[in-house]
Structures are given as structure tokens and as C-alpha cells.
Design a protein around this motif. Structure first.
Motif, PDB file in Angstrom:
ATOM      1  N   MET A   1      13.675  14.116  12.782  1.00 46.21           N
ATOM      2  CA  MET A   1      12.232  14.226  12.598  1.00 46.21           C
ATOM      3  C   MET A   1      11.661  12.826  12.386  1.00 46.21           C
ATOM      4  O   MET A   1      12.131  12.087  11.524  1.00 46.21           O
ATOM      5  N   PRO A   2      10.651  12.455  13.159  1.00 44.55           N
ATOM      6  CA  PRO A   2      10.054  11.123  13.029  1.00 44.55           C
ATOM      7  C   PRO A   2       9.390  10.923  11.667  1.00 44.55           C
ATOM      8  O   PRO A   2       9.023  11.870  10.984  1.00 44.55           O
ATOM      9  N   MET A   3       9.228   9.672  11.332  1.00 46.22           N
ATOM     10  CA  MET A   3       8.604   9.291  10.067  1.00 46.22           C
ATOM     11  C   MET A   3       7.153   8.896  10.346  1.00 46.22           C
ATOM     12  O   MET A   3       6.883   8.140  11.281  1.00 46.22           O
ATOM     13  N   ALA A   4       6.222   9.378   9.546  1.00 44.23           N
ATOM     14  CA  ALA A   4       4.801   9.069   9.732  1.00 44.23           C
ATOM     15  C   ALA A   4       4.510   7.634   9.288  1.00 44.23           C
ATOM     16  O   ALA A   4       5.101   7.126   8.330  1.00 44.23           O
ATOM     17  N   ALA A   5       3.571   6.992   9.984  1.00 43.95           N
ATOM     18  CA  ALA A   5       3.167   5.623   9.651  1.00 43.95           C
ATOM     19  C   ALA A   5       2.691   5.535   8.200  1.00 43.95           C
ATOM     20  O   ALA A   5       2.984   4.555   7.504  1.00 43.95           O
ATOM     21  N   GLU A   6       1.984   6.556   7.743  1.00 46.60           N
ATOM     22  CA  GLU A   6       1.472   6.559   6.370  1.00 46.60           C
ATOM     23  C   GLU A   6       2.608   6.546   5.358  1.00 46.60           C
ATOM     24  O   GLU A   6       2.506   5.925   4.305  1.00 46.60           O
ATOM     25  N   GLU A   7       3.691   7.237   5.676  1.00 47.93           N
ATOM     26  CA  GLU A   7       4.845   7.267   4.776  1.00 47.93           C
ATOM     27  C   GLU A   7       5.514   5.897   4.710  1.00 47.93           C
ATOM     28  O   GLU A   7       5.917   5.443   3.635  1.00 47.93           O
ATOM     29  N   ILE A   8       5.613   5.229   5.849  1.00 49.27           N
ATOM     30  CA  ILE A   8       6.190   3.882   5.875  1.00 49.27           C
ATOM     31  C   ILE A   8       5.351   2.950   5.006  1.00 49.27           C
ATOM     32  O   ILE A   8       5.874   2.210   4.169  1.00 49.27           O
ATOM     33  N   GLU A   9       4.036   2.994   5.197  1.00 48.53           N
ATOM     34  CA  GLU A   9       3.130   2.154   4.412  1.00 48.53           C
ATOM     35  C   GLU A   9       3.245   2.447   2.920  1.00 48.53           C
ATOM     36  O   GLU A   9       3.322   1.531   2.096  1.00 48.53           O
ATOM     37  N   THR A  10       3.294   3.715   2.557  1.00 44.62           N
ATOM     38  CA  THR A  10       3.403   4.109   1.148  1.00 44.62           C
ATOM     39  C   THR A  10       4.695   3.584   0.531  1.00 44.62           C
ATOM     40  O   THR A  10       4.685   3.061  -0.586  1.00 44.62           O
ATOM     41  N   LEU A  11       5.803   3.711   1.243  1.00 49.93           N
ATOM     42  CA  LEU A  11       7.089   3.227   0.726  1.00 49.93           C
ATOM     43  C   LEU A  11       7.078   1.708   0.529  1.00 49.93           C
ATOM     44  O   LEU A  11       7.552   1.204  -0.494  1.00 49.93           O
ATOM     45  N   ILE A  12       6.533   0.982   1.508  1.00 49.20           N
ATOM     46  CA  ILE A  12       6.495  -0.470   1.394  1.00 49.20           C
ATOM     47  C   ILE A  12       5.621  -0.885   0.213  1.00 49.20           C
ATOM     48  O   ILE A  12       6.004  -1.734  -0.595  1.00 49.20           O
ATOM     49  N   LYS A  13       4.442  -0.253   0.075  1.00 52.77           N
ATOM     50  CA  LYS A  13       3.544  -0.605  -1.038  1.00 52.77           C
ATOM     51  C   LYS A  13       4.131  -0.211  -2.391  1.00 52.77           C
ATOM     52  O   LYS A  13       3.867  -0.871  -3.394  1.00 52.77           O
ATOM     53  N   ALA A  14       4.938   0.834  -2.431  1.00 52.57           N
ATOM     54  CA  ALA A  14       5.589   1.217  -3.688  1.00 52.57           C
ATOM     55  C   ALA A  14       6.621   0.173  -4.094  1.00 52.57           C
ATOM     56  O   ALA A  14       6.776  -0.134  -5.270  1.00 52.57           O
ATOM     57  N   GLY A  15       7.324  -0.381  -3.110  1.00 53.01           N
ATOM     58  CA  GLY A  15       8.348  -1.379  -3.390  1.00 53.01           C
ATOM     59  C   GLY A  15       7.811  -2.790  -3.535  1.00 53.01           C
ATOM     60  O   GLY A  15       8.406  -3.620  -4.211  1.00 53.01           O
ATOM     61  N   ILE A  16       6.667  -3.062  -2.889  1.00 49.60           N
ATOM     62  CA  ILE A  16       6.031  -4.384  -2.934  1.00 49.60           C
ATOM     63  C   ILE A  16       4.546  -4.130  -3.223  1.00 49.60           C
ATOM     64  O   ILE A  16       3.712  -4.062  -2.308  1.00 49.60           O
ATOM     65  N   PRO A  17       4.191  -3.947  -4.500  1.00 48.87           N
ATOM     66  CA  PRO A  17       2.851  -3.469  -4.862  1.00 48.87           C
ATOM     67  C   PRO A  17       1.676  -4.314  -4.359  1.00 48.87           C
ATOM     68  O   PRO A  17       0.607  -3.768  -4.099  1.00 48.87           O
ATOM     69  N   ASP A  18       1.872  -5.619  -4.197  1.00 49.93           N
ATOM     70  CA  ASP A  18       0.737  -6.448  -3.757  1.00 49.93           C
ATOM     71  C   ASP A  18       0.651  -6.570  -2.234  1.00 49.93           C
ATOM     72  O   ASP A  18      -0.182  -7.289  -1.706  1.00 49.93           O
ATOM     73  N   ALA A  19       1.505  -5.857  -1.523  1.00 53.00           N
ATOM     74  CA  ALA A  19       1.583  -5.991  -0.062  1.00 53.00           C
ATOM     75  C   ALA A  19       0.344  -5.447   0.638  1.00 53.00           C
ATOM     76  O   ALA A  19      -0.202  -4.416   0.263  1.00 53.00           O
ATOM     77  N   VAL A  20      -0.048  -6.167   1.680  1.00 49.18           N
ATOM     78  CA  VAL A  20      -1.027  -5.677   2.633  1.00 49.18           C
ATOM     79  C   VAL A  20      -0.200  -5.286   3.856  1.00 49.18           C
ATOM     80  O   VAL A  20       0.535  -6.115   4.400  1.00 49.18           O
ATOM     81  N   VAL A  21      -0.289  -4.036   4.253  1.00 46.65           N
ATOM     82  CA  VAL A  21       0.596  -3.496   5.281  1.00 46.65           C
ATOM     83  C   VAL A  21      -0.221  -2.978   6.456  1.00 46.65           C
ATOM     84  O   VAL A  21      -1.178  -2.225   6.265  1.00 46.65           O
TER      85      VAL A  21
END
Length: 77
Positions: A1-21
């Protein structure tokens, strides 16, 4: 099952809180993405270390549920 772009963005921002993605679906199939991640936390780190931080934020999903990710990292101007 593919991963949604929003989920990728959420995971990155959770791990790198100041990130602009920015996520782009390269093939329109939900399976091949490009991500541009800008974070002050990358300052002074090598590109490899910056990319490792993003992969760590994705929690091992690369190569599994997330098939392909073209990754660009940067520090803010």
C-alpha cells in the motif's frame, strides 16, 4: 500500500520539528516522491548526516512502505 505525501511530511516534521518540507509525487502513483527538507538543525552537518536525519525521522519506512524518495536537504538562507 502506497504512503500518502501528507504522512511523509508529518513523519519528517515529527522527527525534525523546525523542518520546512515540500513533497512532490513524481509519478502520480503514491510510490515515488521527491522531498525537499530545509532545517536549521542541518547547519554544520554533512549532506550524508542531513539525509540520515530525514531517514531516521521516517522510522525505517524507506525501501518498504515508502518505495522511492528523491531527497534534497538544505539549511535556511
Amino acid at each position: 500500500m502506497p504512503m500518502a505525501a501528507e504522512e511523509i511530511e508529518t513523519l519528517i516534521k515529527a522527527g525534525i520539528p523546525d523542518a520546512v518540507v515540500e513533497i512532490t509525487d513524481l509519478a502520480g502513483d503514491g510510490d515515488h516522491y521527491a522531498a525537499r527538507v530545509v532545517s536549521e538543525s542541518f547547519r554544520g552537518k554533512t549532506r550524508v548526516a542531513q539525509q540520515r536525519a530525514v531517514y531516521d525521522a521516517l522510522g525505517g519506512r524507506m525501501g518498504g512502505v515508502l518505495h522511492a524518495l528523491q531527497l534534497t536537504t538544505a539549511v535556511p538562507n
